[in-house]
Scaffold this active site. Structure first.
Site, PDB file in Angstrom:
ATOM      1  N   GLY A 224      39.865  35.752  48.799  1.00  0.00           N
ATOM      2  CA  GLY A 224      40.500  37.057  48.589  1.00  0.00           C
ATOM      3  C   GLY A 224      39.675  38.264  48.991  1.00  0.00           C
ATOM      4  O   GLY A 224      40.211  39.270  49.437  1.00  0.00           O
TER       5      GLY A 224
ATOM      6  N   ASP B 298      37.637  40.446  44.999  1.00  0.00           N
ATOM      7  CA  ASP B 298      38.873  41.168  45.293  1.00  0.00           C
ATOM      8  C   ASP B 298      39.443  41.847  44.054  1.00  0.00           C
ATOM      9  O   ASP B 298      39.820  43.009  44.094  1.00  0.00           O
ATOM     10  CB  ASP B 298      39.930  40.246  45.941  1.00  0.00           C
ATOM     11  CG  ASP B 298      40.188  38.958  45.156  1.00  0.00           C
ATOM     12  OD1 ASP B 298      39.558  38.750  44.091  1.00  0.00           O
ATOM     13  OD2 ASP B 298      41.026  38.155  45.603  1.00  0.00           O
TER      14      ASP B 298
ATOM     15  N   ASP C 251      40.313  40.211  36.751  1.00  0.00           N
ATOM     16  CA  ASP C 251      41.494  40.031  35.914  1.00  0.00           C
ATOM     17  C   ASP C 251      41.001  39.604  34.529  1.00  0.00           C
ATOM     18  O   ASP C 251      40.517  40.441  33.763  1.00  0.00           O
ATOM     19  CB  ASP C 251      42.371  38.992  36.616  1.00  0.00           C
ATOM     20  CG  ASP C 251      43.728  38.802  36.001  1.00  0.00           C
ATOM     21  OD1 ASP C 251      44.375  39.789  35.661  1.00  0.00           O
ATOM     22  OD2 ASP C 251      44.158  37.644  35.844  1.00  0.00           O
TER      23      ASP C 251
ATOM     24  N   THR D 261      36.324  34.197  36.312  1.00  0.00           N
ATOM     25  CA  THR D 261      35.740  33.802  37.597  1.00  0.00           C
ATOM     26  C   THR D 261      34.369  34.438  37.790  1.00  0.00           C
ATOM     27  O   THR D 261      33.382  33.751  38.109  1.00  0.00           O
ATOM     28  CB  THR D 261      36.671  34.237  38.762  1.00  0.00           C
ATOM     29  OG1 THR D 261      37.969  33.712  38.523  1.00  0.00           O
ATOM     30  CG2 THR D 261      36.147  33.747  40.091  1.00  0.00           C
TER      31      THR D 261
ATOM     32  N   LYS E 278      41.904  45.037  36.758  1.00  0.00           N
ATOM     33  CA  LYS E 278      42.992  45.081  35.772  1.00  0.00           C
ATOM     34  C   LYS E 278      42.371  44.944  34.388  1.00  0.00           C
ATOM     35  O   LYS E 278      42.392  43.858  33.793  1.00  0.00           O
ATOM     36  CB  LYS E 278      43.961  43.911  36.001  1.00  0.00           C
ATOM     37  CG  LYS E 278      44.800  44.022  37.249  1.00  0.00           C
ATOM     38  CD  LYS E 278      45.984  43.052  37.233  1.00  0.00           C
ATOM     39  CE  LYS E 278      45.651  41.708  37.787  1.00  0.00           C
ATOM     40  NZ  LYS E 278      46.830  40.866  38.117  1.00  0.00           N
TER      41      LYS E 278
ATOM     42  N   ASP F   1      46.366  36.924  47.979  1.00  0.00           N
ATOM     43  CA  ASP F   1      47.480  36.048  48.326  1.00  0.00           C
ATOM     44  C   ASP F   1      48.394  35.748  47.156  1.00  0.00           C
ATOM     45  O   ASP F   1      48.056  35.960  45.994  1.00  0.00           O
ATOM     46  CB  ASP F   1      46.941  34.703  48.824  1.00  0.00           C
ATOM     47  CG  ASP F   1      46.420  33.839  47.666  1.00  0.00           C
ATOM     48  OD1 ASP F   1      45.609  34.355  46.870  1.00  0.00           O
ATOM     49  OD2 ASP F   1      46.850  32.680  47.537  1.00  0.00           O
TER      50      ASP F   1
ATOM     51  N   ARG G 255      48.019  37.512  52.764  1.00  0.00           N
ATOM     52  CA  ARG G 255      46.637  38.012  52.860  1.00  0.00           C
ATOM     53  C   ARG G 255      46.471  39.006  53.998  1.00  0.00           C
ATOM     54  O   ARG G 255      45.621  39.870  53.980  1.00  0.00           O
ATOM     55  CB  ARG G 255      45.655  36.855  53.104  1.00  0.00           C
ATOM     56  CG  ARG G 255      45.510  35.888  51.956  1.00  0.00           C
ATOM     57  CD  ARG G 255      44.292  34.996  52.206  1.00  0.00           C
ATOM     58  NE  ARG G 255      44.294  33.803  51.385  1.00  0.00           N
ATOM     59  CZ  ARG G 255      43.861  33.750  50.117  1.00  0.00           C
ATOM     60  NH1 ARG G 255      43.398  34.831  49.540  1.00  0.00           N
ATOM     61  NH2 ARG G 255      43.887  32.616  49.450  1.00  0.00           N
TER      62      ARG G 255
HETATM   63  P1  5GP Z   1      39.905  36.140  36.732  1.00  0.00           P
HETATM   64  O1  5GP Z   1      39.011  34.954  36.678  1.00  0.00           O
HETATM   65  O2  5GP Z   1      39.212  37.463  36.584  1.00  0.00           O
HETATM   66  O3  5GP Z   1      41.078  36.012  35.797  1.00  0.00           O
HETATM   67  O4  5GP Z   1      40.622  36.070  38.113  1.00  0.00           O
HETATM   68  C1  5GP Z   1      40.131  36.608  39.218  1.00  0.00           C
HETATM   69  C2  5GP Z   1      40.758  35.956  40.412  1.00  0.00           C
HETATM   70  O5  5GP Z   1      42.147  35.692  40.196  1.00  0.00           O
HETATM   71  C3  5GP Z   1      40.681  36.892  41.578  1.00  0.00           C
HETATM   72  O6  5GP Z   1      39.548  36.610  42.344  1.00  0.00           O
HETATM   73  C4  5GP Z   1      41.954  36.572  42.315  1.00  0.00           C
HETATM   74  O7  5GP Z   1      41.703  35.525  43.220  1.00  0.00           O
HETATM   75  C5  5GP Z   1      42.909  36.093  41.276  1.00  0.00           C
HETATM   76  N1  5GP Z   1      43.828  37.166  40.835  1.00  0.00           N
HETATM   77  C6  5GP Z   1      43.834  37.842  39.671  1.00  0.00           C
HETATM   78  N2  5GP Z   1      44.801  38.767  39.629  1.00  0.00           N
HETATM   79  C7  5GP Z   1      45.442  38.675  40.812  1.00  0.00           C
HETATM   80  C8  5GP Z   1      46.540  39.394  41.408  1.00  0.00           C
HETATM   81  O8  5GP Z   1      47.161  40.318  40.838  1.00  0.00           O
HETATM   82  N3  5GP Z   1      46.879  39.019  42.657  1.00  0.00           N
HETATM   83  C9  5GP Z   1      46.256  38.023  43.343  1.00  0.00           C
HETATM   84  N4  5GP Z   1      46.686  37.736  44.554  1.00  0.00           N
HETATM   85  N5  5GP Z   1      45.211  37.333  42.826  1.00  0.00           N
HETATM   86  C10 5GP Z   1      44.810  37.663  41.579  1.00  0.00           C
HETATM   87 MG    MG Z   2      39.539  35.617  44.042  1.00  0.00          MG
END
Ligand code: 5GP
Ligand code: MG
Length: 174
Positions: free
Chosen positions: A42, A98, A101, A105, A129, A157, A163
């Site tokens: 991403g 990218d 959330d 990760t 977010k 994506d 993408r």
């Molecule tokens: P986390 O581990 O912070 O929940 O997730 C992060 C990863 O989830 C980001 O690197 C991304 O790949 C994916 N992700 C989280 N929110 C979104 C979103 O709104 N759109 C997309 N395409 N990917 C997201």
């Molecule tokens: Mg990602």
């Protein structure tokens, strides 16, 4: 699923913000060499734009991490291909993501990189977010804070689609 009629963030806004982020990074880091660690897939487009604006010597490593299946964060994060320890030890790292959330990760990745003994890790994310956060992680550099909607484009994506879009869109239920 359909794209929002208007982009949530236009390519022009992205371009301007990326330049500002590069200036912020440069003013905090000075002239010393920087190791960008880019989270695939991403963050690839964002990282390529950002690195072209950075004035200091930059080297790049790519890591893969995935936690998302469709539009849901699974909570289980796969990290693969961390750089070799010799490339990280003592280096100043800019971790490039990218979107932040839940934060799972990046927490996992940061912990993995920390074990390789860098001098310092700072985090740069294009999108944030904060309302979705489940771990204590904050970025040093944030492109745009967005509400809790699922977004695609500019590298991001939905099941590997979208993408290539130059702007960021919300993906809406029909
Ligand atoms: P986390 O581990 O912070 O929940 O997730 C992060 C990863 O989830 C980001 O690197 C991304 O790949 C994916 N992700 C989280 N929110 C979104 C979103 O709104 N759109 C997309 N395409 N990917 C997201
Ligand atoms: Mg990602």
């Amino acid at each position: 699923m359909r794209l929002s009629d208007q982009p949530l963030i236009s390519r022009k806004a992205i371009e301007a913000r990326v330049a500002e982020l590069a200036s912020e990074v440069a003013s905090h880091h000075g002239d010393g060499p920087l190791l960008m660690v880019v989270v695939l897939k991403g963050a690839a487009m964002f990282a390529c734009d950002l690195m072209r604006k950075l004035p200091m010597p930059v080297t790049v490593e790519y890591v893969r991490a995935s936690s998302y299946v469709g539009k849901r964060s699974s909570g289980e994060v796969d990290v693969d291909s961390l750089p070799a320890a010799g490339r990280v030890r003592g280096r100043r790292i800019l971790l490039v993501e990218d979107i932040l959330d839940t934060g799972y990760t990046i927490s996992r990745l940061r912990a993995g990189l920390d074990r390789l003994k860098p001098a310092r890790i700072t985090l740069c994310t294009l999108l944030d977010k904060p309302s979705r956060r489940k771990t204590e992680v904050a970025a040093d550099y944030v492109g745009f804070v967005i509400p809790d909607s699922f977004v695609v484009g500019y590298g991001l994506d939905y099941n590997e689609q979208y993408r290539q879009l130059p702007d960021v869109y919300a993906l809406e239920d029909e």
